[in-house]
Design an enzyme around this catalytic site. Structure first.
Site, PDB file in Angstrom:
ATOM      1  N   PHE A 152       0.829  -1.200   0.000  1.00  0.00           N
ATOM      2  CA  PHE A 152       0.000   0.000   0.000  1.00  0.00           C
ATOM      3  C   PHE A 152       0.869   1.258   0.000  1.00  0.00           C
ATOM      4  CE2 PHE A 152      -2.384  -3.394   2.076  1.00  0.00           C
ATOM      5  CZ  PHE A 152      -3.564  -3.390   1.347  1.00  0.00           C
ATOM      6  N   GLY A 262      -8.352  19.173  -9.107  1.00  0.00           N
ATOM      7  CA  GLY A 262      -7.239  19.511  -9.978  1.00  0.00           C
ATOM      8  C   GLY A 262      -7.300  18.742 -11.272  1.00  0.00           C
ATOM      9  N   CYS A 269      -0.407   3.099 -11.036  1.00  0.00           N
ATOM     10  CA  CYS A 269      -1.308   2.288 -10.223  1.00  0.00           C
ATOM     11  C   CYS A 269      -2.780   2.603 -10.449  1.00  0.00           C
ATOM     12  CB  CYS A 269      -0.949   2.451  -8.740  1.00  0.00           C
ATOM     13  SG  CYS A 269       0.654   1.778  -8.295  1.00  0.00           S
ATOM     14  N   LYS A 272      -4.569   2.175 -14.184  1.00  0.00           N
ATOM     15  CA  LYS A 272      -4.641   0.804 -14.715  1.00  0.00           C
ATOM     16  C   LYS A 272      -5.342  -0.133 -13.732  1.00  0.00           C
ATOM     17  CE  LYS A 272      -1.020  -1.344 -12.389  1.00  0.00           C
ATOM     18  NZ  LYS A 272      -1.012  -2.676 -11.719  1.00  0.00           N
ATOM     19  N   LYS A 331       3.144  13.051  -9.904  1.00  0.00           N
ATOM     20  CA  LYS A 331       2.985  13.613  -8.573  1.00  0.00           C
ATOM     21  C   LYS A 331       4.340  14.117  -8.103  1.00  0.00           C
ATOM     22  CE  LYS A 331       2.682  11.077  -4.919  1.00  0.00           C
ATOM     23  NZ  LYS A 331       2.248  10.112  -3.879  1.00  0.00           N
TER      24      LYS A 331
END
Length: 466
Positions: A152, A262, A269, A272, A331
């Site tokens: 995670f 935004g 991740c 898909k 990011k």
């Protein structure tokens, strides 16, 4: 313990170095020889805060090494599978080719162990049912078991998320059986320091563990697209999505996280994984249950085009106009450009005839490989020089902290699209900028803004009718 990690891309390399950090003897394997050489030399092949430090510590301590040869994994007691599961070229489903090939090669290695207890642990994000199928391919090997232990981690926080996770999920073939207890005990030995620190551990069936991961990603994607859908409504009706998000985020049933409107989500991740989840549900005959994820995906794609539309509203015909894009990675604190909204918007602006310059602290090399003809400029001031429009698409800290007065002196015309709603609109407009944000209407300058509501002794703003 003696551990192998098969597939040392982003997930696997971080996991391998983190396991060495916990004190285990770790060998990482990949078929990409150049990647293996880089890692063995202590050079991170991707940008991730703190990763290179733990990589080098593991190598220097002799607890970590890398190879391309499966035969070198024969002594490992636990094998982690960190292979990528990209979207298939012919549809939404996950491509399990790399994972299946690794299990086939690994089976040949395990066969040489003479039945010694061996645990294979999946980390990859896969459709439910994958683990049980792979377990069947290993069933002929005595002493060998398979578990699923989804990751995670967040890019930009991967080391922290691996060494201090908020939970550990164990998927086993038969929860509650004696065989499952033995498997759990072996994986507990791997994660002993994390468990001792109080990390919660959840044991469940294989399919349930697989669904935990894809469900988490689907929920996060849904939350992002929800606030972006509200941004569309705000743009049409004159609302401010940042104020809507702040207000609804105070409800602890909703929470503040993932409510910043935004240009949407990207990376290797979420996009898909939600598509693979849709395909998996359809294969199981329950496609209608996840039909809403198609709109989640569609909202995400519309936000990218909306940035191009805003550019046209501000500049008119984009042909020949000089535009600077701040950010290429999907990011901040990452050099990952897979399905990057910033790069897709850049490509669309280029297709419209604009002269686009892209700057990014870490991702320009990867971006150049993704977008032919991309003009990248690592120096931010040089990238801003002569710009008729600046478009902020990746919220790196240095962009969020720009001084609007200083930045105005660098550009040809003070126009900004804040594609991540991270800039203070009043400060930028007071510095003379024409600023547009996704989901925000016109914001008055400081001397035109309404007076703040009085604050009571409790620290809360009084609300009529309460």
């Amino acid at each position: 313990m003696r551990i192998s990690v098969i597939g040392v891309g982003y997930l696997g390399a971080v996991h391998a170095a983190a396991m060495a950090e916990l004190g285990h003897d770790v060998i990482g394997l990949d078929v990409d020889a150049a990647r293996v050489v880089s890692l063995q030399a202590g050079r991170a092949p991707f940008h991730e805060p703190d990763f290179e430090e733990i990589l080098q510590r593991g190598l220097e301590a002799g607890r970590l090494r890398f190879t391309t040869d499966y035969a070198e994994l024969a002594d490992a007691e636990v094998h982690f599978l960190g292979l990528g599961t990209p979207q298939r070229a012919d549809g939404f489903g996950a491509d399990l080719t790399y994972l299946e090939a690794a299990v086939t090669s690994l089976a040949g290695v395990i066969a040489t162990r003479g039945g010694a207890p061996t645990l294979v642990v999946g980390k990859s994000t896969v459709p439910a049912g994958t683990a049980r199928t792979l377990a069947g391919r290993l069933a002929h090997l005595p002493g060998t078991d398979l578990m699923w232990n989804p990751e995670f981690l967040r890019e930009g926080f991967a080391v922290k998320d691996t060494l201090t996770p908020d939970r550990l999920v164990y998927g086993v073939a038969e929860p509650g059986a004696a065989s499952a207890d033995a498997q759990v005990a072996l994986l507990d030995a791997v994660y002993a320091p994390l468990l001792a620190a109080g990390t919660p551990r959840l044991v469940m069936g294989l399919e349930t563990a697989e669904l935990v991961k894809v469900s988490a990603n689907a929920f996060l994607a849904t939350k992002i697209s929800f606030i972006n859908a509200i941004a569309e409504i705000c743009e049409a009706l004159g609302g401010d999505v940042t104020e809507v998000a702040a207000a609804i985020g105070m409800d602890d049933r909703i929470g503040r996280k993932f409510l910043r409107a935004g240009v949407g989500f990207g990376g290797g991740c979420l996009p898909k994984d939600i598509r693979a989840f849709i395909a998996s549900a359809e294969d199981a005959g329950v496609g209608e249950a996840l039909g809403f994820l198609r709109e989640v995906d569609a909202v995400n794609q519309r936000r990218r085009q909306r940035v191009v539309e805003l550019a046209r509203e501000m500049l008119g015909d984009l042909r020949g106009r000089r535009i600077t894009v701040l950010g290429a990675a999907f990011k901040p604190d990452s050099d990952d450009v897979r399905d990057s909204p910033a790069l897709e918007v850049t490509a669309r602006l280029m297709s419209a005839g604009a002269h686009v310059t892209v700057t990014d602290p870490a991702a320009l090399a990867n971006a150049a490989r993704r977008v032919p003809g991309l003009h990248g400029e690592p120096d931010t001031d040089a990238a801003l020089a002569g710009a008729e429009l600046v478009v902020l698409l990746t919220e790196w800290r240095e962009y969020r902290d720009f001084d609007p007065v200083r930045t105005r002196a660098r550009v040809a015309a003070p126009r900004m699209i804040d594609g991540r709603t991270v800039l203070d609109p009043v400060a930028w407009r007071d510095a003379g900028w024409e600023l547009r944000s996704l989901g925000r209407g016109e914001v008055p300058s400081a001397d035109e803004a309404p007076a703040a509501e009085p604050v009571g002794a409790s620290g809360q703003v009084p609300i009529a009718g309460r």
